[in-house]
Design a protein around this motif. Sequence first.
Motif, PDB file in Angstrom:
ATOM      1  N   SER A 291       0.841  -1.206   0.000  1.00 43.15           N
ATOM      2  CA  SER A 291       0.000   0.000   0.000  1.00 43.15           C
ATOM      3  C   SER A 291       0.876   1.256   0.000  1.00 43.15           C
ATOM      4  N   GLU A 294       2.149   1.629  -3.502  1.00 42.91           N
ATOM      5  CA  GLU A 294       1.050   2.056  -4.371  1.00 42.91           C
ATOM      6  C   GLU A 294       0.857   3.570  -4.239  1.00 42.91           C
ATOM      7  N   ASP A 300      -1.069   0.929  -9.637  1.00 45.55           N
ATOM      8  CA  ASP A 300      -2.033   0.006  -9.026  1.00 45.55           C
ATOM      9  C   ASP A 300      -1.343  -1.338  -8.748  1.00 45.55           C
ATOM     10  N   LEU A 301      -1.266  -1.725  -7.489  1.00 44.16           N
ATOM     11  CA  LEU A 301      -0.604  -2.993  -7.140  1.00 44.16           C
ATOM     12  C   LEU A 301      -1.607  -4.020  -6.616  1.00 44.16           C
TER      13      LEU A 301
END
Length: 457
Positions: A291, A294, A300-301
């Motif tokens: 997160s 990201e 976007d991961l």
Amino acid sequence: MQKDMDKIISLAKRRGFVFPGSEIYGGLANSWDYGPLGHMLKQNIKNAWWKFFVQERGDMVPLDTAIIMNPKVWEASGHLQNFSDELVECKKCHHRFRSDHLLEAASAKPGYDKENAKTISELKCPDCDGSLTEPKQFNLMFKTHLGVNEDTSTVAYLRPETAAGMFVNFKNILNATRRRLPFGIAQIGKNFRNEITPGNFIFRTREFEIGEFEYFINPKEWEETFEMWLSEIKRWWQDVMQIDMNNLVWHEIPDGERAHYSKRTVDVEYKYPFGIKELHGIAYRTDFDLSRHETVSGQDLHYTDPETNERFLPHVIEPTFGIDRMLLVSLLEAYSEEEVPTAEKGESETRVVMKFPKHLAPIQVAVLPLSKKEELSGVAKDLATTLRKNFSVEYDETQSIGKRYRRQDEIGTPYCVTVDFESLEDKKVTVRDRDTMEQERVEIGDLQAYLKDKFSR
Ligand code: GAP
């Protein structure tokens, strides 16, 4: 047997496991070089680790990432802001210490009153009893510059851990390998930390190797996955490293002491001669890393489960192992002294034996002709050449056979093969076992198969 660090450091240097770094220039404090045997031992530990945690499983992929990464990686991981230790300096002798180490040492002293725990301002310098400065934060990242200009735009850092390389490649791995959760990414590599107080031989240094993996999961599965890895790690120490499990301490880090993002962390500690200290760890890091990457990268991961269409940021269980600490533990576990009878009746001597697990021993087989005479040494040299195709072999023809056995014991060689004059007649050699010192006559033609069988057990 209480292991003595001085004896191990001295053996390590004398026999070529670990040398003091830059020694001919007076050394460089707390830097160490791995000598021929140390290199082989380390390679064997890394290969065993890789085989156990990566090759033998179907759910791991390997990776080898750069040591110098975009500095934004370290902003995202939190290393630039938070990867620091609290430092205090003695006002008199100017020695520097980590506050947590001083507090830990103070609390280990007899008579220490836990209820009224001391603060750093109440402690004195352990070297000269001088008073200490106020604690200040010291960032452990090694800074460098890329290219010719040394300004803020060229600042870069040597990586302090291998983990970040695996997080930033998560999407690449997904796309390239079409993996589905759960799966892990593993790598072994060098890391750099500007430690305030390195020491205890290779226990804490400023450059060291880590083997670690990030195991990506659906958060619903974190508890059972954590347990699975704990039991695999126990199997690693028991079956592969073959250490005395009583020397390990499984330290469950309590609430309030873990990193803010971790819901469970276990530090695996070892009873070193200098105290019980961390050997390696396992942490449930939630989705903290993906997160953060990201947010900072803007990429976007997320992962979409192909069966349920559930879209989420994978969570991570991270087992992490210091390779140098594992090597230190393997030296400590292997070192033993035994009283054995000498050739002279009624007398005994101390035999130092490094009882490495056979598959980790740097030299697996020593070939020792009983005499330097060409008729024997020729046969022995040919035998050594043949054995080298499958084993790491040392050939030694100098001094008495007893001295040569002791030399091999001291470096942990599991088998010595002696070629004698009878060998020329009966085409057999004597194989001596390091641990039992028992000897067996084996046909030269059967020797490869005999040794392969011994090493496969
Ligand atoms: N990615 C998680 C991580 O890097 P860590 O506990 O900071 O965790 C991993 O480091 C392991 O590396 C430690 O458990 C220890 O075995 C080893 N290690 C850490 N600092 C070290 C140092 N200065 N010298 C030698 N080994 C070290």
